[in-house]
Scaffold this motif. Structure first.
Motif, PDB file in Angstrom:
ATOM      1  N   THR A  55       0.836  -1.203   0.000  1.00  0.00           N
ATOM      2  CA  THR A  55       0.000   0.000   0.000  1.00  0.00           C
ATOM      3  C   THR A  55       0.867   1.248   0.000  1.00  0.00           C
ATOM      4  O   THR A  55       0.625   2.184  -0.780  1.00  0.00           O
ATOM      5  CB  THR A  55      -0.948   0.008   1.215  1.00  0.00           C
ATOM      6  OG1 THR A  55      -1.743  -1.172   1.189  1.00  0.00           O
ATOM      7  CG2 THR A  55      -1.849   1.232   1.209  1.00  0.00           C
ATOM      8  N   ARG A  58       2.352   1.654  -3.535  1.00  0.00           N
ATOM      9  CA  ARG A  58       1.389   2.067  -4.566  1.00  0.00           C
ATOM     10  C   ARG A  58       0.920   3.502  -4.364  1.00  0.00           C
ATOM     11  O   ARG A  58       0.784   4.260  -5.329  1.00  0.00           O
ATOM     12  CB  ARG A  58       0.211   1.098  -4.605  1.00  0.00           C
ATOM     13  CG  ARG A  58       0.605  -0.238  -5.206  1.00  0.00           C
ATOM     14  CD  ARG A  58      -0.543  -1.215  -5.299  1.00  0.00           C
ATOM     15  NE  ARG A  58      -0.086  -2.436  -5.972  1.00  0.00           N
ATOM     16  CZ  ARG A  58      -0.757  -3.574  -5.978  1.00  0.00           C
ATOM     17  NH1 ARG A  58      -1.923  -3.673  -5.359  1.00  0.00           N
ATOM     18  NH2 ARG A  58      -0.269  -4.633  -6.616  1.00  0.00           N
ATOM     19  N   VAL A  59       0.684   3.905  -3.123  1.00  0.00           N
ATOM     20  CA  VAL A  59       0.281   5.290  -2.857  1.00  0.00           C
ATOM     21  C   VAL A  59       1.414   6.245  -3.255  1.00  0.00           C
ATOM     22  O   VAL A  59       1.181   7.260  -3.913  1.00  0.00           O
ATOM     23  CB  VAL A  59      -0.133   5.475  -1.379  1.00  0.00           C
ATOM     24  CG1 VAL A  59      -0.276   6.949  -1.028  1.00  0.00           C
ATOM     25  CG2 VAL A  59      -1.431   4.724  -1.095  1.00  0.00           C
ATOM     26  N   VAL A 118      -0.500   4.214   6.586  1.00  0.00           N
ATOM     27  CA  VAL A 118      -1.213   2.974   6.345  1.00  0.00           C
ATOM     28  C   VAL A 118      -1.384   2.321   7.704  1.00  0.00           C
ATOM     29  O   VAL A 118      -0.403   2.066   8.411  1.00  0.00           O
ATOM     30  CB  VAL A 118      -0.442   2.060   5.364  1.00  0.00           C
ATOM     31  CG1 VAL A 118      -1.184   0.746   5.162  1.00  0.00           C
ATOM     32  CG2 VAL A 118      -0.214   2.782   4.037  1.00  0.00           C
ATOM     33  N   PHE A 146      -4.976   5.282   5.212  1.00  0.00           N
ATOM     34  CA  PHE A 146      -5.434   4.124   4.445  1.00  0.00           C
ATOM     35  C   PHE A 146      -5.487   2.941   5.406  1.00  0.00           C
ATOM     36  O   PHE A 146      -4.508   2.665   6.092  1.00  0.00           O
ATOM     37  CB  PHE A 146      -4.465   3.826   3.296  1.00  0.00           C
ATOM     38  CG  PHE A 146      -4.473   4.870   2.220  1.00  0.00           C
ATOM     39  CD1 PHE A 146      -5.169   4.658   1.036  1.00  0.00           C
ATOM     40  CD2 PHE A 146      -3.802   6.067   2.380  1.00  0.00           C
ATOM     41  CE1 PHE A 146      -5.189   5.623   0.033  1.00  0.00           C
ATOM     42  CE2 PHE A 146      -3.813   7.047   1.384  1.00  0.00           C
ATOM     43  CZ  PHE A 146      -4.511   6.820   0.208  1.00  0.00           C
ATOM     44  N   PRO A 148      -5.996  -0.997   5.587  1.00  0.00           N
ATOM     45  CA  PRO A 148      -6.147  -2.304   4.946  1.00  0.00           C
ATOM     46  C   PRO A 148      -6.989  -3.293   5.748  1.00  0.00           C
ATOM     47  O   PRO A 148      -7.319  -4.362   5.248  1.00  0.00           O
ATOM     48  CB  PRO A 148      -4.709  -2.815   4.813  1.00  0.00           C
ATOM     49  CG  PRO A 148      -3.838  -1.626   4.954  1.00  0.00           C
ATOM     50  CD  PRO A 148      -4.576  -0.709   5.873  1.00  0.00           C
ATOM     51  N   TYR A 176     -11.960   1.934  -0.602  1.00  0.00           N
ATOM     52  CA  TYR A 176     -11.050   1.494  -1.653  1.00  0.00           C
ATOM     53  C   TYR A 176     -11.831   1.285  -2.952  1.00  0.00           C
ATOM     54  O   TYR A 176     -12.930   0.733  -2.952  1.00  0.00           O
ATOM     55  CB  TYR A 176     -10.354   0.197  -1.254  1.00  0.00           C
ATOM     56  CG  TYR A 176      -9.229   0.362  -0.243  1.00  0.00           C
ATOM     57  CD1 TYR A 176      -9.082   1.509   0.529  1.00  0.00           C
ATOM     58  CD2 TYR A 176      -8.308  -0.653  -0.059  1.00  0.00           C
ATOM     59  CE1 TYR A 176      -8.053   1.643   1.448  1.00  0.00           C
ATOM     60  CE2 TYR A 176      -7.268  -0.542   0.862  1.00  0.00           C
ATOM     61  CZ  TYR A 176      -7.150   0.616   1.616  1.00  0.00           C
ATOM     62  OH  TYR A 176      -6.123   0.724   2.522  1.00  0.00           O
ATOM     63  N   THR A 189      -7.583   4.562  -5.611  1.00  0.00           N
ATOM     64  CA  THR A 189      -7.343   3.582  -4.545  1.00  0.00           C
ATOM     65  C   THR A 189      -7.660   2.169  -5.043  1.00  0.00           C
ATOM     66  O   THR A 189      -7.721   1.231  -4.256  1.00  0.00           O
ATOM     67  CB  THR A 189      -8.187   3.888  -3.286  1.00  0.00           C
ATOM     68  OG1 THR A 189      -9.571   3.821  -3.616  1.00  0.00           O
ATOM     69  CG2 THR A 189      -7.853   5.267  -2.735  1.00  0.00           C
ATOM     70  N   LEU A 192      -5.684  -1.572  -4.049  1.00  0.00           N
ATOM     71  CA  LEU A 192      -4.885  -1.559  -2.818  1.00  0.00           C
ATOM     72  C   LEU A 192      -5.219  -2.817  -2.020  1.00  0.00           C
ATOM     73  O   LEU A 192      -6.377  -3.202  -1.901  1.00  0.00           O
ATOM     74  CB  LEU A 192      -5.176  -0.307  -1.983  1.00  0.00           C
ATOM     75  CG  LEU A 192      -4.772   1.031  -2.615  1.00  0.00           C
ATOM     76  CD1 LEU A 192      -5.142   2.183  -1.685  1.00  0.00           C
ATOM     77  CD2 LEU A 192      -3.291   1.059  -2.963  1.00  0.00           C
TER      78      LEU A 192
END
Length: 198
Positions: A55, A58-59, A118, A146, A148, A176, A189, A192
């Motif tokens: 995450t 990717r962000v 995250v 974010f 998860p 997401y 998003t 993710l």
């Protein structure tokens, strides 16, 4: 684990300096990540999991695709510090002008454009509660979270004064799959990862 100072000395500069010296001396010798909050020293003993780190990656990459070249989405060291507030944190992603990264020591918190976290599976309150309090105190204008665990998140902004000190006035929740705007830049998003037990 939190090592808390006596409430009467919480804002004391000598106490903060002692905690900072401890964190600097222990960072290379002890496992985990140390941060200094308004409550004291916090140690996250858990190593980041693959979904957490994916995450972050990717962000960071998505932000850097849409931001101007002079602004970066930095991960890693050094810490972000506000010595007068007695807080030293290390966001997962720091949106900052490349020029503000020059020099020695910690980054000045007031140079950050945004902080991105995250949520860790082991200590979600650190991201959802403590940093929601600490980041506006440090003057970080935008804080994106974010999570998860849930596939959701929030972007906090518009620092304003309250009886309990500076706080974010605006919260924009997202799930997401939606686009999310962090400071001036919108990113997807989509894709993710979630934690396996989510």
């Amino acid at each position: 684990m939190t090592i808390a100072p006596d409430d009467t000395q919480q804002g004391a500069s000598p106490l903060y300096r002692a905690m900072r010296d401890f964190v600097e001396s222990a960072d290379d010798d002890l496992p985990g990540k140390f941060e200094i909050t308004k409550e004291g020293i916090v140690l996250d003993m858990m190593s980041p999991t693959r979904p957490h780190e994916l995450t972050v990656l990717r962000v960071r990459k998505r932000l850097e695709k849409v931001m101007p070249d002079e602004i970066v989405a930095h991960t890693g060291e050094p810490d972000v510090e506000d010595e007068p507030e007695g807080i030293m944190r290390r966001p997962d992603v720091m949106v900052i002008a490349e020029g503000d990264m020059e020099g020695e020591g910690s980054f000045d918190a007031r140079t950050l454009v945004a902080a991105v976290e995250v949520v860790s599976r082991s200590n979600p309150d650190n991201d959802w509660v403590s940093k929601t309090r600490d980041y506006p105190l440090m003057g970080i204008p935008v804080y994106a979270i974010f999570d998860p665990r849930t596939g959701k998140g929030a972007v906090l902004s518009d620092i304003h004064s309250t009886p309990d000190g500076p706080r974010y006035a605006t919260r924009k929740d997202f799930v997401y799959g939606e686009d999310v705007t962090i400071a001036d830049w919108a990113i997807s998003t989509e894709g993710l990862p979630l934690y396996a037990d989510a």
